[in-house]
Design an enzyme around this catalytic site. Structure first.
Site, PDB file in Angstrom:
ATOM      1  N   GLU A  43       1.466  -1.378   0.025  1.00 35.80           N
ATOM      2  CA  GLU A  43      -0.173  -0.280  -0.019  1.00 35.80           C
ATOM      3  C   GLU A  43       0.879   1.057   0.114  1.00 35.80           C
ATOM      4  O   GLU A  43       0.620   1.980  -0.975  1.00 35.80           O
ATOM      5  CB  GLU A  43      -1.010  -0.061   0.931  1.00 35.80           C
ATOM      6  CG  GLU A  43      -2.051  -1.331   1.163  1.00 35.80           C
ATOM      7  CD  GLU A  43      -2.975  -1.772  -0.316  1.00 35.80           C
ATOM      8  OE1 GLU A  43      -2.986  -0.678  -0.739  1.00 35.80           O
ATOM      9  OE2 GLU A  43      -3.040  -2.281  -0.377  1.00 35.80           O
ATOM     10  N   ASP A  58       3.514  -4.840  -5.836  1.00 35.42           N
ATOM     11  CA  ASP A  58       3.446  -6.660  -5.668  1.00 35.42           C
ATOM     12  C   ASP A  58       5.485  -6.334  -4.759  1.00 35.42           C
ATOM     13  O   ASP A  58       5.946  -6.601  -3.720  1.00 35.42           O
ATOM     14  CB  ASP A  58       2.860  -7.537  -5.794  1.00 35.42           C
ATOM     15  CG  ASP A  58       1.497  -7.354  -5.681  1.00 35.42           C
ATOM     16  OD1 ASP A  58       1.050  -7.178  -4.564  1.00 35.42           O
ATOM     17  OD2 ASP A  58       1.038  -8.542  -6.992  1.00 35.42           O
TER      18      ASP A  58
END
Length: 673
Positions: free
Chosen positions: A511, A575
């Site tokens: 995030e 990711d």
């Protein structure tokens, strides 16, 4: 929010990492027949993949959905407790609304007796239209009650003036997940879905009493196909700069002269509050104008009838609900069995009264110590990101300074909101499910419109506490982690730090990284779209992300269907960068001490295993196609393996060498943040 600023503080300070702690790794699922150097996802999850059947009522199955399934009985218990607590269930209270909405969903006998009657007023509104001049008012009304229309209006922060709210206009109005389902005629699977969609539309219209339903359905699909042709692709919609088109209200007629925008915005309740709107897809509005002129009124009325029925079928009698499931469940996603009604009822309550139910969930199921430990993890990840920016070899000092300024303004939110939503204006009636759901949509719409002209509500959350997910908001520059995701396999309070850094640590890093992915990096620390990069640094960044696009585009979860590397770029950046930062934070958390060996696994091995087991999943083929066409996330196996091959620490932890299937030469690995 209290944050530790010491980058070396251990997230497990209250529970030291010792051999007494569990590894947190599901070693029983390891398939020793697969080398971790060749396919790490299948090595770690192989026995689970071999022996696990996707439940009949699910399109996919894995860590996220299993945790959701574990949460549903908890939510059901809270709802039923509200039903039984007559003393606390006062008229107008949240407990009353939760109990009555759930009761309206569970009363199948009442729904079956009503049939189409709950929609009589809305259907009459559509059928009584005499000319196209009435369409702006109709669209405004239907959009407000949760019905898909050719465009949608929403209120959010102005992406270039993040201290104020603005109205945006965006393309909408399709009954299928993506424009490709209408336009890719050479794809046999998509063509078959389109044909079955038309059959489903005809069946639903017939249930509603439409006489020539087959002809109406054919015209509706033709209309939606015309809209699909002029819509932007999902890749095009990822560009925040291209989507930001500030248009004065009196200039909207230049985009769509056949449509009365002033009337439309007035009916939507926003015309008196703003003098401009943000048009997300200008060419679409021009295309909509053409479709509007070329399509007869009868077809438009049939289209709006269908969209109303589509949105409300799950809340009507059994024939409507079953027909909706037969297409949207079975045809589109491969699911063969509807979830039990109580699960669908819980979902309805969450959709309408999510924070009211979330307040009960937090009080019962979210211990304060879990939030405190999460704060430590977030602090460590932010500190690691800070030091990582300083050491980037491809970025100039000028851009690094801007990146650090943005990172310093990140706001973490953990667990649940500090200011719960007020549902006092929402009326819930025990015997009126369809009405309840439309009123809930209208309540949410009006709540959104009421923001105009007011200061930004920085306490607001975009997810409920019981959501198994997390998010980053570029305009708020905040990272948000709901309470429900802070459970195994994402966060295990009784496990060694390694698995938690590999799992929830990588989620946190993910995030944070969204603030610096190809989209997020175009906004500054105040949430405004602004180019804070030097040209050379942006070119270096793009060179790395272009390689990532090609890497993921080479992955194929199904024959004939490859991952869309451009659509998934932002999530793939997050990711890869998130895992790299989490690894660095984990190493710092050890304070220079060696990690314990647990279950014969080193700390580094458990770290990467913790990441890979989060993405354990299986998916039905139709749902896999939906994901490839619509989801900005890569399929689970590629979120695991595709990320691992770019991590130097993974090579060291598992001895990956040239010749191994997961080996990439150092110069081919994508390392961004």
């Amino acid at each position: 929010m209290s944050l530790l600023l010491n980058a070396t503080a251990s997230a497990g300070a209250a529970e030291p990492a010792t051999a007494a702690l569990r590894s947190g790794i599901d070693v029983q699922y390891i398939d020793s027949a697969v080398r971790p150097q060749d396919d790490f996802f299948r090595y770690l999850n192989g026995k689970w993949l071999q022996n696990t059947e996707i439940p009949a009522d699910k399109a996919s199955w894995g860590s996220f959905i299993q945790l959701r399934e574990a949460t549903l009985p908890q939510l059901r218990g809270l709802i039923e407790a509200a039903q039984q607590d007559k003393a606390g269930r006062k008229p107008g209270s949240e407990a009353q609304k939760i109990a009555d909405l759930y009761a309206s969903y569970m009363d199948e006998q009442k729904l079956d007796a009503l049939g189409i009657k709950p929609l009589a007023g809305e259907l009459n509104r559509i059928r009584s239209i005499k000319d196209k001049k009435a369409l702006p008012a109709l669209i405004a009304h239907l959009d407000a009650i949760g019905v898909a229309t050719p465009y949608g209006i929403y209120v959010s922060q102005d992406a270039r003036e993040s201290t104020k709210y603005a109205v945006s206009v965006a393309q909408s109005g399709l009954g299928l997940p993506d424009r490709d389902y209408y336009l890719k005629k050479d794809d046999a699977k998509l063509a078959a879905v389109l044909a079955q969609y038309e059959t489903h539309v005809a069946k639903t219209l017939a249930l509603a009493g439409v006489k020539d339903s087959a002809a109406a359905a054919h015209a509706i699909v033709a209309l939606e196909t015309a809209l699909a042709k002029v819509q932007w692709t999902k890749v095009e919609n990822r560009d925040p700069v291209k989507r930001y088109n500030k248009v004065q209200i009196d200039k909207l007629a230049e985009l769509a002269p056949a449509y009365d925008w002033k009337h439309a915005l007035a009916e939507a309740g926003v015309a008196s509050k703003v003098d401009y709107v943000i048009v997300n897809q200008p060419s679409y509005l021009s295309g909509f104008n053409t479709v509007l002129e070329q399509t007869d009124l009868a077809t438009w009325k049939s289209y709006f009838e269908w969209q109303l029925l589509r949105s409300q079928s799950p809340y009507l009698s059994k024939p409507f609900a079953d027909a909706s499931f037969a297409f949207y469940g079975t045809v589109l996603t491969g699911v063969t069995e509807q979830p039990p009604r109580w699960k669908r009822g819980v979902g309805a309550v969450e959709g309408a009264l999510g924070e009211a139910l979330g307040k009960l969930y937090v009080a019962q199921y979210f211990p304060p110590e879990r939030k405190a430990r999460m704060e430590q993890l977030v602090a460590n990840l932010l500190a690691s990101y800070k030091s990582s920016i300083d050491t980037l070899e491809w970025m100039s000092p000028a851009t690094k300074e801007q990146a650090q300024a943005k990172l310093a303004k990140f706001t973490p939110k953990i667990g649940y909101t500090a200011k719960w939503r007020d549902y006092s204006a929402l009326a819930i009636v025990p015997s009126d499910l369809s009405g309840n759901m439309m009123r809930a949509a209208a309540f949410a719409s009006q709540r959104m419109i009421n923001k105009l002209g007011k200061p930004i509500d920085r306490a607001e959350w975009g997810m409920t506490p019981q959501t198994i997910n997390a998010y980053y908001s570029p305009t708020m520059n905040e990272i948000v982690f709901p309470a429900a995701i802070l459970q195994p396999p994402f966060f295990d309070a009784g496990a060694d730090d390694a698995v938690n850094y590999g799992a929830i640590g990588a989620v946190i890093g993910h995030e944070i990284s969204h603030g610096f992915d190809d989209k997020g990096s175009q906004s500054d620390g105040d949430g405004n779209l602004r180019d804070w990069w030097t040209k050379e640094d942006r070119a270096n960044f793009k060179a790395r992300t272009d390689v990532l696009v090609q890497q993921y585009a080479s992955y194929s979860p199904l024959p004939g269907y490859n991952v869309n590397g451009a659509l998934t770029l932002g999530e793939n950046i997050a990711d890869n960068s998130g895992l790299a930062i989490a690894y660095k934070a984990y190493k710092l958390s050890l304070n220079g001490q060696p990690a314990p060996v647990i279950d014969g696994l080193t700390g580094d091995q458990r770290f990467f295993m913790g990441f890979a087991q989060v993405w354990r999943s299986k998916m039905r083929e139709p749902q896999q196609i939906v994901q490839i066409k619509t989801d900005p996330h890569s399929p689970g196996q590629f979120r695991a393996n595709g990320t691992m091959v770019n991590q130097p620490g993974f090579y060291e932890a598992f001895g990956v060498k040239p010749g191994d299937k997961m080996y990439l030469a150092p110069e081919q690995r994508v390392i961004i943040w």
